[in-house]
Design an enzyme around this catalytic site. Structure first.
Site, PDB file in Angstrom:
ATOM      1  N   HIS A  13       0.867  -1.196   0.000  1.00  0.00           N
ATOM      2  CA  HIS A  13       0.000   0.000   0.000  1.00  0.00           C
ATOM      3  C   HIS A  13       0.891   1.229   0.000  1.00  0.00           C
ATOM      4  O   HIS A  13       1.506   1.572   1.007  1.00  0.00           O
ATOM      5  CB  HIS A  13      -0.888  -0.003   1.258  1.00  0.00           C
ATOM      6  CG  HIS A  13      -1.869   1.127   1.303  1.00  0.00           C
ATOM      7  ND1 HIS A  13      -3.195   0.941   1.610  1.00  0.00           N
ATOM      8  CD2 HIS A  13      -1.729   2.465   1.096  1.00  0.00           C
ATOM      9  CE1 HIS A  13      -3.827   2.109   1.594  1.00  0.00           C
ATOM     10  NE2 HIS A  13      -2.948   3.051   1.282  1.00  0.00           N
ATOM     11  N   HIS A  15       1.369   5.425  -1.781  1.00  0.00           N
ATOM     12  CA  HIS A  15       0.950   6.546  -2.638  1.00  0.00           C
ATOM     13  C   HIS A  15       2.196   7.134  -3.277  1.00  0.00           C
ATOM     14  O   HIS A  15       3.050   7.692  -2.576  1.00  0.00           O
ATOM     15  CB  HIS A  15       0.236   7.627  -1.811  1.00  0.00           C
ATOM     16  CG  HIS A  15      -0.991   7.111  -1.132  1.00  0.00           C
ATOM     17  ND1 HIS A  15      -2.247   7.219  -1.690  1.00  0.00           N
ATOM     18  CD2 HIS A  15      -1.155   6.440   0.036  1.00  0.00           C
ATOM     19  CE1 HIS A  15      -3.135   6.655  -0.885  1.00  0.00           C
ATOM     20  NE2 HIS A  15      -2.504   6.164   0.169  1.00  0.00           N
ATOM     21  N   LYS A 100      -9.686  -0.473  -5.293  1.00  0.00           N
ATOM     22  CA  LYS A 100      -9.583   0.191  -3.987  1.00  0.00           C
ATOM     23  C   LYS A 100     -10.831   1.009  -3.709  1.00  0.00           C
ATOM     24  O   LYS A 100     -11.184   1.901  -4.489  1.00  0.00           O
ATOM     25  CB  LYS A 100      -8.357   1.117  -3.972  1.00  0.00           C
ATOM     26  CG  LYS A 100      -8.228   1.995  -2.727  1.00  0.00           C
ATOM     27  CD  LYS A 100      -7.826   1.210  -1.488  1.00  0.00           C
ATOM     28  CE  LYS A 100      -7.871   2.057  -0.224  1.00  0.00           C
ATOM     29  NZ  LYS A 100      -6.761   2.999  -0.129  1.00  0.00           N
ATOM     30  N   HIS A 137     -10.529   1.060   2.343  1.00  0.00           N
ATOM     31  CA  HIS A 137     -10.277   2.072   3.368  1.00  0.00           C
ATOM     32  C   HIS A 137     -11.473   2.008   4.295  1.00  0.00           C
ATOM     33  O   HIS A 137     -12.573   2.450   3.939  1.00  0.00           O
ATOM     34  CB  HIS A 137     -10.132   3.461   2.732  1.00  0.00           C
ATOM     35  CG  HIS A 137      -9.800   4.527   3.723  1.00  0.00           C
ATOM     36  ND1 HIS A 137      -8.618   5.219   3.701  1.00  0.00           N
ATOM     37  CD2 HIS A 137     -10.502   5.018   4.779  1.00  0.00           C
ATOM     38  CE1 HIS A 137      -8.590   6.097   4.704  1.00  0.00           C
ATOM     39  NE2 HIS A 137      -9.731   6.003   5.360  1.00  0.00           N
ATOM     40  N   HIS A 175      -4.443  -0.461   6.003  1.00  0.00           N
ATOM     41  CA  HIS A 175      -3.926   0.272   7.162  1.00  0.00           C
ATOM     42  C   HIS A 175      -4.807   0.083   8.391  1.00  0.00           C
ATOM     43  O   HIS A 175      -5.333   1.045   8.950  1.00  0.00           O
ATOM     44  CB  HIS A 175      -3.730   1.760   6.854  1.00  0.00           C
ATOM     45  CG  HIS A 175      -4.762   2.380   5.950  1.00  0.00           C
ATOM     46  ND1 HIS A 175      -6.102   2.357   6.228  1.00  0.00           N
ATOM     47  CD2 HIS A 175      -4.651   3.029   4.778  1.00  0.00           C
ATOM     48  CE1 HIS A 175      -6.761   2.967   5.268  1.00  0.00           C
ATOM     49  NE2 HIS A 175      -5.897   3.382   4.367  1.00  0.00           N
ATOM     50  N   ASP A 247       1.489   2.670   3.504  1.00  0.00           N
ATOM     51  CA  ASP A 247       0.626   3.846   3.317  1.00  0.00           C
ATOM     52  C   ASP A 247       1.466   5.118   3.266  1.00  0.00           C
ATOM     53  O   ASP A 247       1.032   6.183   3.720  1.00  0.00           O
ATOM     54  CB  ASP A 247      -0.462   3.950   4.391  1.00  0.00           C
ATOM     55  CG  ASP A 247      -1.597   4.880   3.961  1.00  0.00           C
ATOM     56  OD1 ASP A 247      -1.685   5.196   2.752  1.00  0.00           O
ATOM     57  OD2 ASP A 247      -2.383   5.295   4.822  1.00  0.00           O
TER      58      ASP A 247
HETATM   59  O1  DOR Z   1      -3.326   9.448   5.580  1.00  0.00           O
HETATM   60  C1  DOR Z   1      -3.696   9.122   4.449  1.00  0.00           C
HETATM   61  N1  DOR Z   1      -3.185   9.703   3.351  1.00  0.00           N
HETATM   62  N2  DOR Z   1      -4.633   8.175   4.327  1.00  0.00           N
HETATM   63  C2  DOR Z   1      -5.174   7.881   3.141  1.00  0.00           C
HETATM   64  O2  DOR Z   1      -6.038   7.047   3.101  1.00  0.00           O
HETATM   65  C3  DOR Z   1      -4.775   8.606   1.926  1.00  0.00           C
HETATM   66  C4  DOR Z   1      -3.437   9.191   2.057  1.00  0.00           C
HETATM   67  C5  DOR Z   1      -3.117  10.216   0.970  1.00  0.00           C
HETATM   68  O3  DOR Z   1      -3.349   9.912  -0.196  1.00  0.00           O
HETATM   69  O4  DOR Z   1      -2.611  11.289   1.300  1.00  0.00           O
HETATM   70 ZN    ZN Z   2      -3.355   5.031   1.563  1.00  0.00          ZN
END
Ligand code: DOR
Ligand code: ZN
Length: 346
Positions: A13, A15, A100, A137, A175, A247
């Site tokens: 997971h 980003h 997702k 989520h 998460h 995450d």
């Molecule tokens: O803290 C987070 N940031 N949780 C998420 O689900 C998305 C992520 C983000 O894309 O910044």
């Molecule tokens: Zn995330």
């Protein structure tokens, strides 16, 4: 000195963003991890085989040349924009690995998300038919529910009924942040979960007790000491249903420091050191390889790696970077710099 050799980790997971933020962060993930499940909450979101393939190409083009094992794995954003026929084609072509689901309004770029899991049965049927996973989520968005109770509420009100309705649907609770989340996975054979370094290593008092720390603000929020204990036990016990998903979610300090903070912790840089520290304190370094590699490989049905990494803890204090800068000068804080002074990864 303590040293542990483990299979090359995967991050289930992450980003990676796009444009200059992608350029700034992708090396941290690519140099450490082999598979990386890349989240689709971009603007515009990743909702088709074409956009997933294009994004994968962009990630690989931005990745450094000295990370030959790095392999992005793509998820599409559960929304009315996803066409079930295109989803099936994308999965069969090996472009798409998962869908997702974001509850609308729960987190960064979740506006396109759902108000009910029930609205996406047509996509879940494709996932079941192709043996792919739904990534969730799990956080209620009802403002009358206390922020620290929202994971439990979502699991009870939404995900449990969905699991009952589709017992063959493989689900990853992303998460997982509470004891309720750990218990949910134990009670549902079709469910597995990712756990982040920050939910394993910090609790809400760290976020709030000594000056509010925007760098620890994420969704779902870091919860109580009891919740953290449940996560640490689940991760360190070797339980095959729990795997590392960092995450890692970079935001520039301009979006973190101010009247409101964007949710996200950037931990691709030192997440492994943080997790090694947690396992070391728990006396469970023997199970570290399962958590960061073996369990996820089994859950996602991928081969186990031939390569290994070594984590070493030495009592020599070293200087570590505490932030990165993008090409236009935005700063992103690196989570886990303290643990990174205690551990080295080779
Ligand atoms: O803290 C987070 N940031 N949780 C998420 O689900 C998305 C992520 C983000 O894309 O910044
Ligand atoms: Zn995330």
């Amino acid at each position: 000195m303590t040293s542990v050799v483990i299979p090359q980790p995967d991050d289930w997971h992450v980003h990676l963003r796009n444009d200059e933020m992608l350029d700034a962060v992708v090396g941290y993930t690519a140099r450490r991890f082999r598979y990386a499940m890349v989240m689709p909450n971009l603007l515009p979101p990743i909702v088709s085989t074409e956009s997933a393939a294009h994004y994968r190409d962009q990630i690989l083009a931005a990745a450094p040349n000295d990370a030959p094992d790095f392999s992005p794995v793509m998820a599409v954003y559960c929304s009315p924009l996803v066409d079930p026929n295109d989803l099936r084609a994308g999965i069969e072509q090996g472009v798409i690995a998962a869908v997702k689901y974001y509850p609308a309004g729960a987190t960064t770029n979740s506006e396109l998300g759902g108000t009910s899991l029930n609205d996406f049965a047509h996509l879940f049927e494709v996932l079941i038919a192709t043996g792919s996973r739904l990534l969730v989520h799990a956080e209620a968005t009802d403002p009358s529910i206390d922020i620290f109770d929202r994971e439990a509420a979502f699991l009870t009100d939404q995900l449990a009924p969905l699991c009952d309705r589709f017992p063959e649907l493989a689900v990853t609770v992303e998460h997982v942040s509470t004891r309720a989340g750990v218990d949910f996975v134990a009670a549902h054979p079709q469910a597995a979960a990712t756990i982040t370094p920050h939910h394993l290593a910090r609790e809400r008092s760290d976020l709030l007790a000594n000056g509010m720390k925007p760098d620890l603000y994420c969704k779902p929020v870091i919860n109580s000491a009891d919740d953290r204990n449940a996560l640490v036990t689940a991760a360190t016990s070797g339980n095959p249903d729990f795997m590392l998903g960092t995450d890692s979610a970079p935001h520039p300090t301009t979006a973190k420091y101010g009247p409101t903070a964007k949710a996200g912790v950037f931990n691709a840089a030192y997440g492994l050191e943080v997790v090694a520290d947690v396992f070391s304190v728990a006396g469970a370094l023997d199970n570290l390889g399962a958590f960061v590699s073996g369990n996820g490989c089994a859950i996602y049905g991928v081969d186990t790696p031939e390569t290994t990494i070594t984590l070493t803890s030495e009592s020599v204090d070293v200087e570590v970077a505490t932030s990165l800068a993008t090409t236009s000068g935005d700063e992103v804080v690196l989570f886990g710099a303290e643990e990174a002074t205690r551990w080295t990864v080779t």
